[in-house]
Design an enzyme around this catalytic site. Structure first.
Site, PDB file in Angstrom:
ATOM      1  N   SER A 106       9.743  -1.678  -5.419  1.00  0.00           N
ATOM      2  CA  SER A 106       9.427  -1.949  -6.829  1.00  0.00           C
ATOM      3  C   SER A 106       9.547  -0.624  -7.565  1.00  0.00           C
ATOM      4  O   SER A 106       8.992   0.381  -7.117  1.00  0.00           O
ATOM      5  CB  SER A 106       7.992  -2.472  -6.962  1.00  0.00           C
TER       6      SER A 106
ATOM      7  N   HIS B 108      13.100  -4.968  -6.433  1.00  0.00           N
ATOM      8  CA  HIS B 108      12.085  -5.827  -7.054  1.00  0.00           C
ATOM      9  C   HIS B 108      11.695  -5.231  -8.401  1.00  0.00           C
ATOM     10  O   HIS B 108      11.248  -4.085  -8.468  1.00  0.00           O
ATOM     11  CB  HIS B 108      10.863  -5.882  -6.125  1.00  0.00           C
TER      12      HIS B 108
ATOM     13  N   ASP C 230       9.320  -5.340 -11.591  1.00  0.00           N
ATOM     14  CA  ASP C 230       8.016  -5.844 -12.041  1.00  0.00           C
ATOM     15  C   ASP C 230       7.929  -5.860 -13.554  1.00  0.00           C
ATOM     16  O   ASP C 230       7.745  -4.823 -14.175  1.00  0.00           O
ATOM     17  CB  ASP C 230       6.904  -4.965 -11.452  1.00  0.00           C
TER      18      ASP C 230
ATOM     19  N   MET D 121       6.081  -6.804 -16.912  1.00  0.00           N
ATOM     20  CA  MET D 121       4.691  -7.045 -17.337  1.00  0.00           C
ATOM     21  C   MET D 121       4.607  -7.021 -18.859  1.00  0.00           C
ATOM     22  O   MET D 121       5.235  -6.192 -19.516  1.00  0.00           O
ATOM     23  CB  MET D 121       3.785  -5.948 -16.768  1.00  0.00           C
TER      24      MET D 121
ATOM     25  N   HIS E 142      10.220 -10.177 -11.118  1.00  0.00           N
ATOM     26  CA  HIS E 142       8.878 -10.750 -10.954  1.00  0.00           C
ATOM     27  C   HIS E 142       8.240 -10.782 -12.330  1.00  0.00           C
ATOM     28  O   HIS E 142       7.798  -9.749 -12.840  1.00  0.00           O
ATOM     29  CB  HIS E 142       8.088  -9.860  -9.976  1.00  0.00           C
TER      30      HIS E 142
ATOM     31  N   MET F  27       5.588 -11.150 -14.601  1.00  0.00           N
ATOM     32  CA  MET F  27       4.136 -11.214 -14.787  1.00  0.00           C
ATOM     33  C   MET F  27       3.900 -11.287 -16.298  1.00  0.00           C
ATOM     34  O   MET F  27       3.416 -10.342 -16.939  1.00  0.00           O
ATOM     35  CB  MET F  27       3.472  -9.977 -14.181  1.00  0.00           C
TER      36      MET F  27
ATOM     37  N   MET G  60       0.900 -12.793  -3.819  1.00  0.00           N
ATOM     38  CA  MET G  60       0.382 -11.515  -4.331  1.00  0.00           C
ATOM     39  C   MET G  60      -0.729 -11.027  -3.424  1.00  0.00           C
ATOM     40  O   MET G  60      -1.675 -11.774  -3.146  1.00  0.00           O
ATOM     41  CB  MET G  60      -0.138 -11.687  -5.755  1.00  0.00           C
TER      42      MET G  60
ATOM     43  N   ASP H 222       3.609  -8.941  -2.075  1.00  0.00           N
ATOM     44  CA  ASP H 222       3.726  -7.893  -3.095  1.00  0.00           C
ATOM     45  C   ASP H 222       2.368  -7.301  -3.435  1.00  0.00           C
ATOM     46  O   ASP H 222       1.489  -8.006  -3.932  1.00  0.00           O
ATOM     47  CB  ASP H 222       4.348  -8.524  -4.355  1.00  0.00           C
TER      48      ASP H 222
HETATM   49  C1  DX5 Z   1       1.911  -6.068  -9.307  1.00  0.00           C
HETATM   50  C2  DX5 Z   1       3.125  -5.303  -8.881  1.00  0.00           C
HETATM   51  C3  DX5 Z   1       2.810  -4.248  -7.792  1.00  0.00           C
HETATM   52  C4  DX5 Z   1       4.039  -3.577  -7.273  1.00  0.00           C
HETATM   53  C5  DX5 Z   1       3.846  -3.048  -5.880  1.00  0.00           C
HETATM   54  O1  DX5 Z   1       0.948  -5.301  -9.777  1.00  0.00           O
HETATM   55  O2  DX5 Z   1       3.989  -6.263  -8.391  1.00  0.00           O
HETATM   56  O3  DX5 Z   1       2.158  -4.925  -6.761  1.00  0.00           O
HETATM   57  O4  DX5 Z   1       5.073  -4.469  -7.186  1.00  0.00           O
HETATM   58  O5  DX5 Z   1       3.214  -1.838  -5.992  1.00  0.00           O
HETATM   59  P1  DX5 Z   1       2.514  -1.174  -4.723  1.00  0.00           P
HETATM   60  O6  DX5 Z   1       3.424  -1.396  -3.527  1.00  0.00           O
HETATM   61  O7  DX5 Z   1       2.382   0.288  -5.087  1.00  0.00           O
HETATM   62  O8  DX5 Z   1       1.220  -1.884  -4.586  1.00  0.00           O
HETATM   63 ZN    ZN Z   2       5.932  -7.531  -8.157  1.00  0.00          ZN
END
Ligand code: DX5
Ligand code: ZN
Length: 222
Positions: free
Chosen positions: A6, A31, A33, A35, A67, A69, A138, A177
């Site tokens: 990520s 991946h 992320d 948000m 992903h 979010m 998650m 994740d």
């Molecule tokens: C949600 C994100 C994080 C990220 C992974 O908050 O999806 O989980 O991808 O980050 P690490 O591997 O640092 O937890």
């Molecule tokens: Zn993610």
């Protein structure tokens, strides 16, 4: 199992080099992320960041998954599809018409995924599972990289694995994740994950990316 970095904690002043370093180290799944500051407290980036990264991924034949979010993801499916994502993953918690959303992602020619927060039961996807290409369990409460892995996630992964296998849905990726690192990556694989998202376990400030990835690959060799 795929290690899927990520970019959340990557150095954004040289993002192209950061993802290239991962691909050069053998990574074939990226991946992203996304948000929005509403569904999760943090704001990260949108489809405009997918666009420049996708051609780099294509050079290595790597998968790009988004992903989402974000609240009301239906509004952005076309944008992420047009930006080139291979998988588009929405959160069950914000999709009152989840079956329709999944159909819309597939109609856009993309692979649909559904993510479940730690407190959301697997039953939330039971009736769309056969329409999915990915289930995301998650293992942290979403919103930030660098959080601690929630131990109960291992049991949830095992139950998700059983749910997928009982239906003979071998094409469905089981992604985990949050908080996955070299001490946990073999455990999530053994629990049935086929894709492990790793943010801070790859993009740690000042650490060599190839070395971090080698550590994860070594841990999987056990
Ligand atoms: C949600 C994100 C994080 C990220 C992974 O908050 O999806 O989980 O991808 O980050 P690490 O591997 O640092 O937890
Ligand atoms: Zn993610």
């Amino acid at each position: 199992m795929h290690i899927a970095p990520s970019i959340l904690t990557a150095d954004f002043t040289r993002l192209g080099e950061e993802v290239t370093a991962a691909f050069e180290a053998g990574i074939r799944w990226l991946h992203l992320d996304v948000m929005d500051g509403r569904f999760v407290p943090n704001i990260s980036f949108g489809p405009m960041l997918v666009r420049p990264l996708k051609p780099i991924a294509d050079r290595y034949g790597a998968i790009v998954d988004a992903h989402l979010m974000i609240a009301d993801p239906d509004r952005y499916l076309e944008d992420f599809a047009a930006a080139g994502c291979d998988y588009i993953t929405v959160h069950a918690e914000v999709c009152p018409h989840l079956h329709r959303t999944v159909q819309q992602i597939r109609a856009l020619g993309k692979r649909p995924g559904v993510a479940l927060n730690p407190a959301t039961p697997l039953s939330a996807i039971e009736d769309v599972l056969s329409d999915l290409d990915l289930v995301l369990v998650m293992s942290v409460n979403p919103g930030f990289g660098g959080q601690r892995f929630i131990p109960a996630s291992l049991d949830k992964l095992r139950r998700a694995r059983r749910m997928i296998d009982e239906r003979g849905l071998s094409g469905v990726a089981l992604q985990v994740d949050g908080g996955v690192n070299k001490d946990l990556i073999a455990a999530v694989r053994d629990a049935g994950a086929t894709v492990a998202v790793t943010g801070s376990a790859v993009y740690a400030p000042g650490r060599d990316r190839a070395e971090m990835i080698a550590d994860l690959q070594k841990a999987l060799a056990t």
